[in-house]
Scaffold this motif. Structure first.
Motif, PDB file in Angstrom:
ATOM      1  N   SER A   1       1.661  -7.746  13.983  1.00  0.00           N
ATOM      2  CA  SER A   1       1.768  -6.610  14.891  1.00  0.00           C
ATOM      3  C   SER A   1       1.025  -6.957  16.170  1.00  0.00           C
ATOM      4  CB  SER A   1       1.136  -5.377  14.246  1.00  0.00           C
ATOM      5  OG  SER A   1       0.870  -4.400  15.229  1.00  0.00           O
TER       6      SER A   1
ATOM      7  N   ARG B   1      -0.696  -5.111  17.737  1.00  0.00           N
ATOM      8  CA  ARG B   1      -2.012  -4.458  17.664  1.00  0.00           C
ATOM      9  C   ARG B   1      -3.094  -5.368  17.094  1.00  0.00           C
ATOM     10  NH1 ARG B   1      -1.236   1.741  15.425  1.00  0.00           N
ATOM     11  NH2 ARG B   1       0.219   2.410  17.034  1.00  0.00           N
TER      12      ARG B   1
ATOM     13  N   HIS C   1      13.112  -7.611   8.445  1.00  0.00           N
ATOM     14  CA  HIS C   1      13.278  -6.783   7.247  1.00  0.00           C
ATOM     15  C   HIS C   1      13.482  -5.325   7.642  1.00  0.00           C
ATOM     16  CE1 HIS C   1      12.345  -5.013   3.300  1.00  0.00           C
ATOM     17  NE2 HIS C   1      12.597  -6.208   2.800  1.00  0.00           N
TER      18      HIS C   1
ATOM     19  N   HIS D   1      12.366  -2.586   6.264  1.00  0.00           N
ATOM     20  CA  HIS D   1      11.313  -1.617   5.976  1.00  0.00           C
ATOM     21  C   HIS D   1      10.044  -1.876   6.771  1.00  0.00           C
ATOM     22  CE1 HIS D   1      13.938  -0.079   3.073  1.00  0.00           C
ATOM     23  NE2 HIS D   1      13.736  -0.989   2.141  1.00  0.00           N
ATOM     24  N   GLU D   2       9.448  -0.806   7.244  1.00  0.00           N
ATOM     25  CA  GLU D   2       8.246  -0.913   8.065  1.00  0.00           C
ATOM     26  C   GLU D   2       7.072  -1.429   7.232  1.00  0.00           C
ATOM     27  OE1 GLU D   2       7.580   2.715  10.389  1.00  0.00           O
ATOM     28  OE2 GLU D   2       9.707   3.131  10.129  1.00  0.00           O
ATOM     29  N   GLY D   3       6.355  -2.369   7.786  1.00  0.00           N
ATOM     30  CA  GLY D   3       5.206  -2.921   7.074  1.00  0.00           C
ATOM     31  C   GLY D   3       5.566  -4.122   6.211  1.00  0.00           C
ATOM     32  N   ALA D   4       6.865  -4.491   6.198  1.00  0.00           N
ATOM     33  CA  ALA D   4       7.306  -5.605   5.341  1.00  0.00           C
ATOM     34  C   ALA D   4       6.603  -6.907   5.720  1.00  0.00           C
ATOM     35  CB  ALA D   4       8.820  -5.764   5.441  1.00  0.00           C
TER      36      ALA D   4
ATOM     37  N   ARG E   1       3.619  -7.308   7.037  1.00  0.00           N
ATOM     38  CA  ARG E   1       2.219  -7.265   6.579  1.00  0.00           C
ATOM     39  C   ARG E   1       2.168  -7.623   5.101  1.00  0.00           C
ATOM     40  NH1 ARG E   1      -1.586  -6.951  10.065  1.00  0.00           N
ATOM     41  NH2 ARG E   1      -0.824  -5.049  11.014  1.00  0.00           N
ATOM     42  N   LEU E   2       3.112  -7.063   4.354  1.00  0.00           N
ATOM     43  CA  LEU E   2       3.158  -7.360   2.930  1.00  0.00           C
ATOM     44  C   LEU E   2       3.455  -8.840   2.705  1.00  0.00           C
ATOM     45  CD1 LEU E   2       4.295  -5.359  -0.002  1.00  0.00           C
ATOM     46  CD2 LEU E   2       5.585  -7.449   0.366  1.00  0.00           C
TER      47      LEU E   2
ATOM     48  N   LYS F   1       0.585 -11.075   3.080  1.00  0.00           N
ATOM     49  CA  LYS F   1      -0.370 -11.059   1.955  1.00  0.00           C
ATOM     50  C   LYS F   1       0.061 -11.998   0.840  1.00  0.00           C
ATOM     51  CE  LYS F   1      -2.555  -6.792   2.774  1.00  0.00           C
ATOM     52  NZ  LYS F   1      -3.611  -5.929   2.492  1.00  0.00           N
TER      53      LYS F   1
ATOM     54  N   ALA G   1      11.810   0.233  11.844  1.00  0.00           N
ATOM     55  CA  ALA G   1      11.419   0.857  13.108  1.00  0.00           C
ATOM     56  C   ALA G   1       9.982   0.482  13.452  1.00  0.00           C
ATOM     57  CB  ALA G   1      11.567   2.364  13.012  1.00  0.00           C
ATOM     58  N   GLY G   2       9.415  -0.444  12.691  1.00  0.00           N
ATOM     59  CA  GLY G   2       8.035  -0.867  12.915  1.00  0.00           C
ATOM     60  C   GLY G   2       7.933  -1.799  14.103  1.00  0.00           C
TER      61      GLY G   2
ATOM     62  N   HIS H   1       7.894   0.908  21.331  1.00  0.00           N
ATOM     63  CA  HIS H   1       6.606   1.350  20.774  1.00  0.00           C
ATOM     64  C   HIS H   1       5.542   0.264  20.929  1.00  0.00           C
ATOM     65  CE1 HIS H   1       9.087   4.162  17.959  1.00  0.00           C
ATOM     66  NE2 HIS H   1       9.110   4.541  19.217  1.00  0.00           N
TER      67      HIS H   1
ATOM     68  N   ASP I   1      10.050   5.116   4.895  1.00  0.00           N
ATOM     69  CA  ASP I   1      10.554   3.761   5.127  1.00  0.00           C
ATOM     70  C   ASP I   1       9.482   2.689   4.993  1.00  0.00           C
ATOM     71  OD1 ASP I   1      13.147   4.629   5.635  1.00  0.00           O
ATOM     72  OD2 ASP I   1      12.644   5.099   7.718  1.00  0.00           O
ATOM     73  N   CYS I   2       8.272   3.104   4.657  1.00  0.00           N
ATOM     74  CA  CYS I   2       7.190   2.119   4.540  1.00  0.00           C
ATOM     75  C   CYS I   2       7.418   1.238   3.316  1.00  0.00           C
ATOM     76  CB  CYS I   2       5.853   2.840   4.415  1.00  0.00           C
ATOM     77  SG  CYS I   2       4.461   1.703   4.212  1.00  0.00           S
ATOM     78  N   ILE I   3       7.143  -0.029   3.476  1.00  0.00           N
ATOM     79  CA  ILE I   3       7.346  -1.002   2.399  1.00  0.00           C
ATOM     80  C   ILE I   3       6.529  -0.631   1.150  1.00  0.00           C
ATOM     81  CG2 ILE I   3       5.497  -2.578   3.188  1.00  0.00           C
ATOM     82  CD1 ILE I   3       8.954  -3.747   1.924  1.00  0.00           C
TER      83      ILE I   3
ATOM     84  N   TYR J   1      -0.043  -1.030   6.412  1.00  0.00           N
ATOM     85  CA  TYR J   1       1.230  -1.758   6.361  1.00  0.00           C
ATOM     86  C   TYR J   1       2.135  -1.363   7.522  1.00  0.00           C
ATOM     87  CZ  TYR J   1      -0.045  -3.786   1.945  1.00  0.00           C
ATOM     88  OH  TYR J   1      -0.682  -4.516   0.997  1.00  0.00           O
ATOM     89  N   CYS J   2       2.499  -0.088   7.591  1.00  0.00           N
ATOM     90  CA  CYS J   2       3.496   0.314   8.604  1.00  0.00           C
ATOM     91  C   CYS J   2       2.848   0.826   9.885  1.00  0.00           C
ATOM     92  CB  CYS J   2       4.451   1.347   8.029  1.00  0.00           C
ATOM     93  SG  CYS J   2       3.705   2.969   7.770  1.00  0.00           S
TER      94      CYS J   2
ATOM     95  N   ARG K   1       1.642   3.615  10.585  1.00  0.00           N
ATOM     96  CA  ARG K   1       1.841   5.037  10.911  1.00  0.00           C
ATOM     97  C   ARG K   1       0.692   5.876  10.375  1.00  0.00           C
ATOM     98  NH1 ARG K   1       6.974   5.680  13.660  1.00  0.00           N
ATOM     99  NH2 ARG K   1       8.035   3.748  13.154  1.00  0.00           N
TER     100      ARG K   1
END
Ligand SMILES: Nc1ncnc2c1ncn2[C@@H]1O[C@H](COP(=O)(O)OP(=O)(O)OP(=O)(O)O)[C@@H](O)[C@H]1O
Ligand SMILES: [Mg+2]
Ligand SMILES: [Zn+2]
Lengths: 312, 153
Positions: free
Chosen positions: A13, A15, A111, A113-116, A118-119, A122, A135-136, A174, B113-115, B140-141, B143
């Motif tokens: 990200s 951020r 991907h 899904h949001e946060g994919a 980051r996962l 890991k 939408a991440g 964003h 929608d978060c993983i 993760y997301c 938000r």
């Protein structure tokens, strides 16, 4: 501090990056330009393998990473087929990542899904670059946008940047808005009310000391803009086709509208565009969206080179 | 001791200094309903705190002590809550709940929608971005968690 601090790091990200770190990447991107154009050659990433793992089609982003890797002498494998089999077999992303991790030295992940990302980071030993997660965030798009603005305008400090279009669902705007606040840019958000910047992002920007102007009136923002960053408004967002046509017409940039603009104002777009920018704009000095698309190559080269420990 | 709006208890737990308005949400964490309890619970809502200028809620539960996860969840709703363990009418132990900078596995992400909501083998993780009242951002997301109480797990 130099770009070597990115060695073996994930890019998940925008951020996660400081202003100084972003500037390092942009500086290195500048150096990459002759290599990106094929004017100079390097094999600094000889023998390294990039794995493209795309769970969603995104030909441009995928090919741009591929081109960037090749320009640095790295090999590319497209492991996106893994995504089909893993979805079909109900495999977790975590397991897919552990497999792909054994095939390559860096994973580029897209991907839904949001946060994919980051996962994935890991579960992967090797670094992961987020090429968009739902939408991440989409940090490499943000970096290339920043790079384009900096190249065209010299500096980002104090620029008047107008973001136009789908600000609610558009993932690029964003992270871009987020990053621009770090550089002291002044932001204006132009969108119909139903597609304005989400409240949590507005809050986050304000907490960072930025106070963006929100409006639905594009024309009123043109005269002061240094950068007009236009995004696509998707038809699917509007249940009523008539409503869509009305909105799409309102947020269209053409030469008549640009007559109000400063001579050195630039128009950007993450592409593909549909009707948001009239083709007549392409020939003007304002149009920078094709340069912007090209800039994806040097920026991704800079990232790959730093992450994989290359030198130019 | 404060004026007793509620009868003293012999053994149990007092959760004091609960952020006003959160008592019922804290009860949800304690998972108390007709089928799960066999002791008395008293709730005092909107009472003056001793300092006199603030309102607070209090919960007293007889014959029960709270596990660490429950305490960590209470901290997400009522970061200033104190826990007093009552034994034989006296305060045998007392401590504040602790709100950490990151919390793991206490809440689900409110973003569908978060993983972390897709059956992946990971615990949820949130960054505490403000403490009173607490606000959580998904690690993760990215938000913000929109409703902490409704998303506790
Ligand atoms: N036997 C008891 N039955 C029910 N509640 C009790 C009992 N003894 C103490 N309490 C309650 O437990 C809490 C902690 O008791 P303590 O004597 O430490 O109160 P305090 O001096 O008011 O402390 P604080 O500064 O945390 O408000 C208080 O809310 C008190 O009213
Ligand atoms: Mg007291
Ligand atoms: Zn989340």
């Amino acid at each position: 501090m130099d770009h070597r601090e990115f060695y073996d790091k994930d890019i998940v990200s925008i951020r996660d990056l400081t202003r100084e770190q972003i500037e390092l990447i942009l500086d290195l991107s500048e150096e990459m330009i002759p290599y990106a154009r094929g004017e100079k050659k390097t094999h600094t990433l000889d023998g390294r393998i990039l794995g493209n793992l795309f769970f969603e089609p995104s030909t441009r982003t995928r090919l741009s990473f591929e081109s960037a890797a090749h320009r640095l002498g790295a090999d590319v494998i497209d492991v996106s087929q893994m995504s089909m089999t893993s979805i079909a077999k109900g495999e977790t992303l975590a397991d897919t990542i552990r497999m792909v991790d054994t095939y390559c030295d860096v994973i580029v992940l897209r991907h839904p899904h949001e946060g994919a990302a980051r996962l994935a980071a890991k579960f992967s030993e090797n670094p992961v670059i987020n090429a968009g997660d739902g939408a991440g965030s989409h940090p490499t798009q943000t970096l290339l946008d920043l790079f384009t603005m900096r190249r065209e305008k010299g500096s980002l400090d104090g620029l008047n940047i107008v973001l136009v279009g789908d600000l609610k669902y558009g993932r690029t705007v964003h992270s871009l808005a987020d990053a621009l606040t770090m550089f002291g840019a002044k932001l204006t958000f132009v969108a119909p009310e139903s597609l304005q910047m989400p409240a949590d992002i507005m809050e986050h920007l304000k907490a960072k000391g930025c106070n963006p102007v929100q409006t639905d009136d594009l024309e009123s923002t043109i005269a002061d803009a240094d950068v007009l960053y236009v995004t696509r408004i998707q038809r699917e967002r509007f249940p009523d086709p008539a409503e869509y046509s009305k909105v799409a017409g309102t947020y269209r940039i053409d030469n008549a509208m640009l007559r109000e603009a400063r001579n050195d104002a630039i128009v950007m777009h993450p592409l593909p565009r549909i009707d948001e920018i009239a083709p007549e704009v392409d020939g003007t000095e304002h149009a920078k969206y094709f340069e912007q698309a090209f800039n994806g190559i040097p920026v991704r080269m800079a990232l790959l080179c730093s992450i994989l420990g290359g030198e130019i | 001791m404060e004026d007793f709006k509620i009868t003293p208890i012999r053994n149990g737990t007092v959760i004091d200094h609960i952020t006003a308005g959160q008592a019922l949400n804290v009860l949800k964490i304690l998972n108390v309903n007709e089928n799960t309890i066999n002791s008395t619970i008293s709730v005092a809502m909107h009472v003056r705190s001793q300092k006199g200028y603030m309102w607070k809620d209090i919960i007293k539960i007889e014959d029960r002590e709270l596990d660490p996860k429950t305490l960590d969840q209470i901290a997400l709703l009522a970061p200033n809550a104190t826990i007093a363990i009552i034994r034989d009418f006296y305060v045998a132990e007392k401590y504040k709940v602790k709100l950490y900078d990151r919390v793991f596995g206490l809440a689900r992400c409110s973003n569908p929608d978060c993983i972390t909501n897709k059956g992946e083998p990971v615990e949820t993780e949130f960054i505490v971005t403000s403490r009173d009242p607490p606000a959580l951002r998904c690690a993760y997301c990215d938000r913000m968690l929109t409703n902490i109480s409704d998303n506790l797990i």
